[in-house]
Design an enzyme around this catalytic site. Sequence first.
Site, PDB file in Angstrom:
ATOM      1  N   TRP A 190       0.846  -1.166  -0.038  1.00  0.00           N
ATOM      2  CA  TRP A 190      -0.141  -0.010  -0.055  1.00  0.00           C
ATOM      3  C   TRP A 190       0.932   1.208   0.201  1.00  0.00           C
ATOM      4  CZ3 TRP A 190      -0.143   3.905   4.069  1.00  0.00           C
ATOM      5  CH2 TRP A 190      -1.128   4.934   3.453  1.00  0.00           C
ATOM      6  N   GLU A 231      -2.767  -2.898  -2.234  1.00  0.00           N
ATOM      7  CA  GLU A 231      -4.100  -2.339  -1.682  1.00  0.00           C
ATOM      8  C   GLU A 231      -4.469  -0.882  -2.245  1.00  0.00           C
ATOM      9  OE1 GLU A 231      -3.344  -2.060   2.397  1.00  0.00           O
ATOM     10  OE2 GLU A 231      -5.439  -0.895   2.736  1.00  0.00           O
ATOM     11  N   LYS A 233      -6.834   2.660  -2.256  1.00  0.00           N
ATOM     12  CA  LYS A 233      -7.411   3.792  -1.601  1.00  0.00           C
ATOM     13  C   LYS A 233      -8.225   4.676  -2.392  1.00  0.00           C
ATOM     14  CE  LYS A 233      -6.291   5.832   2.855  1.00  0.00           C
ATOM     15  NZ  LYS A 233      -5.438   6.182   3.968  1.00  0.00           N
ATOM     16  N   ASP A 264      -9.589  -3.084   1.313  1.00  0.00           N
ATOM     17  CA  ASP A 264      -9.707  -2.467   2.827  1.00  0.00           C
ATOM     18  C   ASP A 264     -11.190  -1.792   2.746  1.00  0.00           C
ATOM     19  OD1 ASP A 264      -9.587  -0.303   4.987  1.00  0.00           O
ATOM     20  OD2 ASP A 264      -7.514  -0.812   5.033  1.00  0.00           O
ATOM     21  N   HIS A 267     -11.835   2.114   2.318  1.00  0.00           N
ATOM     22  CA  HIS A 267     -11.055   2.630   1.243  1.00  0.00           C
ATOM     23  C   HIS A 267     -11.947   2.871   0.102  1.00  0.00           C
ATOM     24  CE1 HIS A 267      -6.718   1.897   2.529  1.00  0.00           C
ATOM     25  NE2 HIS A 267      -7.440   2.331   3.690  1.00  0.00           N
ATOM     26  N   HIS A 291      -8.917  -6.078   4.172  1.00  0.00           N
ATOM     27  CA  HIS A 291      -8.618  -5.415   5.434  1.00  0.00           C
ATOM     28  C   HIS A 291      -9.825  -4.982   6.260  1.00  0.00           C
ATOM     29  CE1 HIS A 291      -4.190  -3.809   4.888  1.00  0.00           C
ATOM     30  NE2 HIS A 291      -4.026  -5.212   5.269  1.00  0.00           N
ATOM     31  N   ASP A 299     -12.001   9.342   8.486  1.00  0.00           N
ATOM     32  CA  ASP A 299     -11.019   8.076   8.891  1.00  0.00           C
ATOM     33  C   ASP A 299     -11.454   6.902   8.552  1.00  0.00           C
ATOM     34  OD1 ASP A 299      -9.099   6.896  10.252  1.00  0.00           O
ATOM     35  OD2 ASP A 299     -10.245   6.346  12.027  1.00  0.00           O
ATOM     36  N   ASP A 301      -9.747   4.123   9.423  1.00  0.00           N
ATOM     37  CA  ASP A 301      -9.337   2.984  10.470  1.00  0.00           C
ATOM     38  C   ASP A 301      -9.980   3.008  11.509  1.00  0.00           C
ATOM     39  OD1 ASP A 301      -6.964   2.033   8.523  1.00  0.00           O
ATOM     40  OD2 ASP A 301      -6.679   4.163   8.505  1.00  0.00           O
ATOM     41  N   ASP A 331      -7.195  -4.106  10.113  1.00  0.00           N
ATOM     42  CA  ASP A 331      -6.480  -3.012   9.946  1.00  0.00           C
ATOM     43  C   ASP A 331      -7.228  -1.850  10.499  1.00  0.00           C
ATOM     44  OD1 ASP A 331      -4.560  -0.970   9.052  1.00  0.00           O
ATOM     45  OD2 ASP A 331      -5.520  -0.995   6.990  1.00  0.00           O
TER      46      ASP A 331
HETATM   47  C1  RNT Z   1      -3.726   2.919   4.761  1.00  0.00           C
HETATM   48  C2  RNT Z   1      -3.847   1.237   4.626  1.00  0.00           C
HETATM   49  C3  RNT Z   1      -2.760   0.442   5.132  1.00  0.00           C
HETATM   50  C4  RNT Z   1      -2.324   0.591   6.411  1.00  0.00           C
HETATM   51  C5  RNT Z   1      -1.529  -0.146   7.197  1.00  0.00           C
HETATM   52  C6  RNT Z   1      -0.803   0.678   8.268  1.00  0.00           C
HETATM   53  O1  RNT Z   1      -4.704   3.389   4.528  1.00  0.00           O
HETATM   54  O2  RNT Z   1      -5.133   0.980   5.122  1.00  0.00           O
HETATM   55  O3  RNT Z   1      -3.117  -0.888   5.056  1.00  0.00           O
HETATM   56  O4  RNT Z   1      -3.535   0.840   7.301  1.00  0.00           O
HETATM   57  O5  RNT Z   1      -0.600  -0.630   6.163  1.00  0.00           O
HETATM   58 ZN    ZN Z   2      -5.472  -1.149   4.870  1.00  0.00          ZN
END
Ligand code: RNT
Ligand code: ZN
Length: 424
Positions: A190, A231, A233, A264, A267, A291, A299, A301, A331
Amino acid sequence: MKTGISAGKVGQAYEIAKEVYAKFGVSSDKAIKEALALPISIHCWQGDDVTGFENSGPLSGGILATGNYPGRARNGDELRSDAEFAFSLVPGKKRFSLHSFYAETGGKKVSRDQLEPEHFAKWMAWSKKKKIPLDFNPSFFSHPMADSGYTLSSADPKIRKFWINHSKSCRRICSAFGVNQGSPAVDNIWIPDGSKDYPADRLSPRQRLQDALDEILAEKLPAGTITDAVESKLFGIGSEANVVGSHEFYMGYAVKKQIKLCLDMGHFHPTETIADKISAMLLFVPGLLIHFSRGLRWDSDHVVTFSDEMRDVCREIKRAGAANKIDFALDYFDASINRIAAWTIGGRSLRKGLLEAYLEPTRLIVDAEKRGKNHERLALMEECKTLPFSAVWDKLCLDAKVPISTEWLGNVGDYEAKVLSKRK
Ligand code: RNT
Ligand code: ZN
């Protein structure tokens, strides 16, 4: 919190639940086994707010861990013991996912493009001893060479080369993990590359990224030691207008190279979820890394919870019979709460999602659909939401020898008093 629920009571409730599920043609005993067998790759970076051991300055790359709850792990030994403790509270098979900046170099400064498997010797020894397989991630952030906001797609050949070399050494390290554990380790790429405002040239960075990835993946490593994943985003902090490694970019790339695509959950567009992408993508790529995360406003995460989105993803995987093509990974990073609780809540929630999926009377629902009885399909889906799931969940925890219900909060409280609160 002590619930006072005895194992006997859990057993009684389970017997009733088992009967109910049997009426729907589902074996709850089998569902428990299936849900426990799927490995969840727990992310090391929740343990220390994505800080790493390099002392390389604040977190960058458009991601941010907010909060200052005391007790974050400050070195490998602390991170390993915190993780082990969290593992004891999360039922089922576990893996552990590292970032390259968790290298242990014995106080020596080792540039990221010079990292070697030996810098992860402690992690590999631990992994072997605890029988916890490792996964890996090159780290393209929190580093002076990433200050421009561009890494593998940078227009500066020096910067690009540095990150290509970093990625190559990470693949070798990942492959060494694979050898050490006798099964492939996932290497997930990523990159944060993108721009705050509308770029005039969106094509060139993507061409450079494609070329860089081609160069990185060209190195053949021993078969069965590494699984490559990429990955995408949508946006990050400071990359609101454009992200080079977008979903379409990596979707195309993963198909072309026949590598795994990482989806993810945080994302995508706010109302876009990934559940429906699973059956579509699995026709074209060898598998998916997921993820598990929770997007909340800006955010991507937040700690994973037993949300509709997450449950949909688990159900789709089960319905497609695709669990063997999925790498399940957590994640997120929340520095505002006890970090071991953050791991535990996310890990237990995902395991719950898997159990719920395996308890679904999928055959009955599909049969209703085939017969054109869509009202039956809808009624069954509605009923599934209130079947005696929690009794089966408690039994799963008992079987896996982890605390039931909220009992684990007591364990976390003790660990916080004895260990975490001593860290200044
Ligand atoms: C970031 C990605 C990635 C990170 C990690 C720390 O937007 O999701 O996977 O969260 O690698
Ligand atoms: Zn991720």
